[in-house]
Design a protein around this motif. Structure first.
Motif, PDB file in Angstrom:
ATOM      1  N   THR A  27      66.236  27.556 -28.377  1.00 12.68           N
ATOM      2  CA  THR A  27      65.590  27.534 -27.312  1.00 12.68           C
ATOM      3  C   THR A  27      66.398  26.577 -26.528  1.00 12.68           C
ATOM      4  OG1 THR A  27      63.674  27.888 -28.521  1.00 12.68           O
ATOM      5  CG2 THR A  27      63.412  27.096 -26.611  1.00 12.68           C
ATOM      6  N   ILE A  28      66.909  25.375 -26.961  1.00 14.09           N
ATOM      7  CA  ILE A  28      67.450  24.301 -25.902  1.00 14.09           C
ATOM      8  C   ILE A  28      68.826  24.797 -25.564  1.00 14.09           C
ATOM      9  CG2 ILE A  28      68.573  22.052 -26.146  1.00 14.09           C
ATOM     10  CD1 ILE A  28      66.363  21.163 -28.220  1.00 14.09           C
ATOM     11  N   ILE A  29      69.574  25.582 -26.416  1.00 14.98           N
ATOM     12  CA  ILE A  29      70.773  26.227 -25.909  1.00 14.98           C
ATOM     13  C   ILE A  29      70.584  27.007 -24.567  1.00 14.98           C
ATOM     14  CG2 ILE A  29      72.839  27.671 -26.539  1.00 14.98           C
ATOM     15  CD1 ILE A  29      72.784  26.187 -29.187  1.00 14.98           C
ATOM     16  N   LEU A  30      69.773  28.013 -24.904  1.00 18.65           N
ATOM     17  CA  LEU A  30      69.461  28.843 -23.622  1.00 18.65           C
ATOM     18  C   LEU A  30      69.003  28.363 -22.521  1.00 18.65           C
ATOM     19  CD1 LEU A  30      67.750  31.948 -25.856  1.00 18.65           C
ATOM     20  CD2 LEU A  30      69.831  31.862 -24.719  1.00 18.65           C
ATOM     21  N   CYS A  31      68.197  27.250 -22.452  1.00 21.89           N
ATOM     22  CA  CYS A  31      67.804  26.621 -21.383  1.00 21.89           C
ATOM     23  C   CYS A  31      68.839  25.570 -20.741  1.00 21.89           C
ATOM     24  CB  CYS A  31      66.597  25.509 -21.780  1.00 21.89           C
ATOM     25  SG  CYS A  31      65.075  26.185 -22.181  1.00 21.89           S
ATOM     26  N   ALA A  32      69.854  25.222 -21.661  1.00 23.55           N
ATOM     27  CA  ALA A  32      70.907  24.442 -21.205  1.00 23.55           C
ATOM     28  C   ALA A  32      71.729  25.583 -20.492  1.00 23.55           C
ATOM     29  CB  ALA A  32      71.823  23.792 -22.295  1.00 23.55           C
ATOM     30  N   GLY A  33      71.904  26.665 -21.072  1.00 23.94           N
ATOM     31  CA  GLY A  33      72.760  27.910 -20.707  1.00 23.94           C
ATOM     32  C   GLY A  33      72.400  28.089 -19.054  1.00 23.94           C
ATOM     33  N   ALA A  34      70.915  28.221 -18.971  1.00 26.10           N
ATOM     34  CA  ALA A  34      70.156  28.745 -17.691  1.00 26.10           C
ATOM     35  C   ALA A  34      70.677  27.796 -16.605  1.00 26.10           C
ATOM     36  CB  ALA A  34      68.807  28.894 -18.035  1.00 26.10           C
ATOM     37  N   LEU A  35      70.361  26.457 -17.071  1.00 28.75           N
ATOM     38  CA  LEU A  35      70.605  25.242 -16.195  1.00 28.75           C
ATOM     39  C   LEU A  35      72.060  25.391 -15.687  1.00 28.75           C
ATOM     40  CD1 LEU A  35      68.457  22.389 -17.852  1.00 28.75           C
ATOM     41  CD2 LEU A  35      68.132  23.632 -15.334  1.00 28.75           C
ATOM     42  N   CYS A  36      73.000  25.477 -16.585  1.00 30.44           N
ATOM     43  CA  CYS A  36      74.469  25.620 -16.298  1.00 30.44           C
ATOM     44  C   CYS A  36      74.747  26.619 -15.287  1.00 30.44           C
ATOM     45  CB  CYS A  36      75.150  25.800 -17.422  1.00 30.44           C
ATOM     46  SG  CYS A  36      75.480  24.229 -18.551  1.00 30.44           S
ATOM     47  N   ARG A  37      74.166  27.772 -15.451  1.00 34.15           N
ATOM     48  CA  ARG A  37      74.253  29.139 -14.478  1.00 34.15           C
ATOM     49  C   ARG A  37      73.614  28.630 -13.136  1.00 34.15           C
ATOM     50  NH1 ARG A  37      71.647  32.855 -17.584  1.00 34.15           N
ATOM     51  NH2 ARG A  37      73.388  33.114 -18.734  1.00 34.15           N
ATOM     52  N   ILE A  38      72.438  28.065 -13.083  1.00 32.38           N
ATOM     53  CA  ILE A  38      71.984  27.618 -11.815  1.00 32.38           C
ATOM     54  C   ILE A  38      73.029  26.875 -11.009  1.00 32.38           C
ATOM     55  CG2 ILE A  38      69.993  26.219 -10.767  1.00 32.38           C
ATOM     56  CD1 ILE A  38      68.172  27.527 -12.819  1.00 32.38           C
ATOM     57  N   MET A  39      73.470  25.937 -11.860  1.00 31.73           N
ATOM     58  CA  MET A  39      74.397  24.728 -11.301  1.00 31.73           C
ATOM     59  C   MET A  39      75.819  25.294 -10.916  1.00 31.73           C
ATOM     60  SD  MET A  39      73.041  21.595 -13.372  1.00 31.73           S
ATOM     61  CE  MET A  39      74.747  21.143 -13.747  1.00 31.73           C
ATOM     62  N   GLY A  40      76.005  26.799 -11.164  1.00 36.55           N
ATOM     63  CA  GLY A  40      77.197  27.563 -11.045  1.00 36.55           C
ATOM     64  C   GLY A  40      78.319  27.145 -12.118  1.00 36.55           C
ATOM     65  N   PHE A  41      77.928  26.852 -13.247  1.00 34.90           N
ATOM     66  CA  PHE A  41      78.781  26.654 -14.272  1.00 34.90           C
ATOM     67  C   PHE A  41      78.179  27.680 -15.486  1.00 34.90           C
ATOM     68  CE2 PHE A  41      79.124  22.785 -12.035  1.00 34.90           C
ATOM     69  CZ  PHE A  41      80.295  22.579 -11.785  1.00 34.90           C
ATOM     70  N   PRO A  42      78.662  28.874 -15.326  1.00 37.04           N
ATOM     71  CA  PRO A  42      78.078  29.851 -16.363  1.00 37.04           C
ATOM     72  C   PRO A  42      78.887  29.731 -17.777  1.00 37.04           C
ATOM     73  CG  PRO A  42      78.878  30.967 -14.804  1.00 37.04           C
ATOM     74  CD  PRO A  42      79.041  29.674 -14.152  1.00 37.04           C
ATOM     75  N   LEU A  43      78.344  29.651 -18.810  1.00 34.45           N
ATOM     76  CA  LEU A  43      78.916  29.519 -19.937  1.00 34.45           C
ATOM     77  C   LEU A  43      78.701  30.647 -20.768  1.00 34.45           C
ATOM     78  CD1 LEU A  43      77.909  25.916 -21.191  1.00 34.45           C
ATOM     79  CD2 LEU A  43      80.151  26.511 -20.114  1.00 34.45           C
ATOM     80  N   ALA A  44      79.532  31.510 -21.117  1.00 34.45           N
ATOM     81  CA  ALA A  44      79.574  32.799 -21.656  1.00 34.45           C
ATOM     82  C   ALA A  44      78.990  32.863 -23.024  1.00 34.45           C
ATOM     83  CB  ALA A  44      80.623  33.633 -21.597  1.00 34.45           C
ATOM     84  N   MET A  45      79.274  31.716 -23.675  1.00 28.78           N
ATOM     85  CA  MET A  45      79.257  31.398 -25.399  1.00 28.78           C
ATOM     86  C   MET A  45      77.936  31.303 -25.618  1.00 28.78           C
ATOM     87  SD  MET A  45      80.962  27.912 -26.078  1.00 28.78           S
ATOM     88  CE  MET A  45      82.269  28.030 -25.118  1.00 28.78           C
ATOM     89  N   ILE A  46      77.074  30.707 -24.543  1.00 31.17           N
ATOM     90  CA  ILE A  46      75.585  30.323 -24.875  1.00 31.17           C
ATOM     91  C   ILE A  46      74.647  31.314 -25.561  1.00 31.17           C
ATOM     92  CG2 ILE A  46      73.344  29.691 -23.419  1.00 31.17           C
ATOM     93  CD1 ILE A  46      75.502  27.347 -23.944  1.00 31.17           C
ATOM     94  N   SER A  47      74.844  32.527 -24.987  1.00 33.12           N
ATOM     95  CA  SER A  47      73.733  33.531 -25.350  1.00 33.12           C
ATOM     96  C   SER A  47      74.485  34.017 -26.753  1.00 33.12           C
ATOM     97  CB  SER A  47      73.905  34.976 -24.437  1.00 33.12           C
ATOM     98  OG  SER A  47      75.227  35.466 -24.530  1.00 33.12           O
ATOM     99  N   GLU A  48      75.650  33.999 -27.065  1.00 30.57           N
ATOM    100  CA  GLU A  48      76.123  34.478 -28.419  1.00 30.57           C
ATOM    101  C   GLU A  48      75.646  33.193 -29.561  1.00 30.57           C
ATOM    102  OE1 GLU A  48      80.134  34.994 -27.659  1.00 30.57           O
ATOM    103  OE2 GLU A  48      79.949  36.915 -27.087  1.00 30.57           O
ATOM    104  N   ILE A  49      75.876  32.072 -29.176  1.00 29.11           N
ATOM    105  CA  ILE A  49      75.427  31.236 -30.169  1.00 29.11           C
ATOM    106  C   ILE A  49      73.974  31.072 -30.392  1.00 29.11           C
ATOM    107  CG2 ILE A  49      75.219  28.765 -30.543  1.00 29.11           C
ATOM    108  CD1 ILE A  49      77.804  28.284 -28.827  1.00 29.11           C
ATOM    109  N   ALA A  50      73.236  31.411 -29.425  1.00 29.45           N
ATOM    110  CA  ALA A  50      71.970  31.553 -29.431  1.00 29.45           C
ATOM    111  C   ALA A  50      71.492  32.851 -30.267  1.00 29.45           C
ATOM    112  CB  ALA A  50      71.104  31.673 -28.266  1.00 29.45           C
ATOM    113  N   LEU A  51      72.231  34.029 -30.211  1.00 28.39           N
ATOM    114  CA  LEU A  51      72.080  35.117 -30.844  1.00 28.39           C
ATOM    115  C   LEU A  51      72.272  34.748 -32.404  1.00 28.39           C
ATOM    116  CD1 LEU A  51      71.576  38.113 -30.957  1.00 28.39           C
ATOM    117  CD2 LEU A  51      74.048  38.318 -31.002  1.00 28.39           C
ATOM    118  N   CYS A  52      73.042  34.135 -32.719  1.00 27.34           N
ATOM    119  CA  CYS A  52      73.477  33.736 -34.337  1.00 27.34           C
ATOM    120  C   CYS A  52      72.404  32.807 -34.819  1.00 27.34           C
ATOM    121  CB  CYS A  52      74.715  33.012 -34.255  1.00 27.34           C
ATOM    122  SG  CYS A  52      75.228  32.363 -35.881  1.00 27.34           S
ATOM    123  N   LEU A  53      72.085  31.843 -34.013  1.00 32.91           N
ATOM    124  CA  LEU A  53      70.632  30.882 -34.343  1.00 32.91           C
ATOM    125  C   LEU A  53      69.575  31.796 -34.528  1.00 32.91           C
ATOM    126  CD1 LEU A  53      71.705  27.789 -32.148  1.00 32.91           C
ATOM    127  CD2 LEU A  53      71.713  27.919 -35.039  1.00 32.91           C
TER     128      LEU A  53
END
Length: 184
Positions: A27-53
């Motif tokens: 949950t925290i990783i997905l929220c952080a990933g959404a914030l990064c995407r909003i700020m213009g720094f999308p992280l591709a690995m976020i969804s994959e790490i969240a999927l594993c967890l």
């Protein structure tokens, strides 16, 4: 035998803590990933790490729920029959669950072996086998729970209290307690 119960108790607490940690982390990783995407720094690995967890959370949490009799079952059928028939129905049910879990555990090991060579798109150093490994580990833990519950409810004949029965017992206890207080 006491040391085995202590080890199993520790395993159960560790499993529940790991499931909660995986869910919270995802949950925290997905929220952080959404914030990064909003700020213009999308992280591709976020969804994959969240999927594993999340995969680990699902299988560890399923065993924790199963162990506490919190999974869905048809209470109308089970609670409506006598003790002898309950043991028979539980025996059939747990036998089917055991066979299914053995089959699923064996087949999922093939998935782990084939997935181990597959790498994440955004994290090439990490194997996709870590996600697939959650399946046989979770099923193996559920096999242990199934064997313990089979022993308790079928062989020993202990009474399995359903969610509805526990709520009804709580209501009856509160009603009796109120009657006792009012009569004084």
């Amino acid at each position: 035998m006491k040391w085995l119960k202590a080890v199993y108790g520790f395993l159960c607490r560790a499993e529940e803590a790991a499931a909660m940690a995986c869910l919270l982390s995802a949950t925290i990783i997905l929220c952080a990933g959404a914030l990064c995407r909003i700020m213009g720094f999308p992280l591709a690995m976020i969804s994959e790490i969240a999927l594993c967890l999340f995969a680990w959370c699902v299988f560890l949490g399923a065993d924790a729920a199963y162990r506490k009799n919190k999974l869905v079952y048809v209470e109308l059928v089970i609670d409506g029959v006598g003790p002898k028939w309950k043991r028979i129905l539980y025996g059939i049910n747990y036998s089917l669950i055991f066979v299914f879990l053995v089959f699923f555990t064996m087949q999922s090991w093939h998935v782990v072996v084939f997935s181990w060579v597959r790498k994440w798109a955004s994290i090439p150093t990490l194997s996709y086998g870590w996600v697939a490994l959650s399946i046989p580990v979770g099923c193996a833990l559920m096999l242990i729970t199934t064997a313990i519950q089979f022993h308790a409810y079928v062989i020993k004949g202990e009474h399995k209290v359903s969610e509805t029965e526990s709520l009804l017992m709580e209501d009856e206890f509160e009603t009796e307690e109120k009657k006792h207080v009012c009569s004084e």
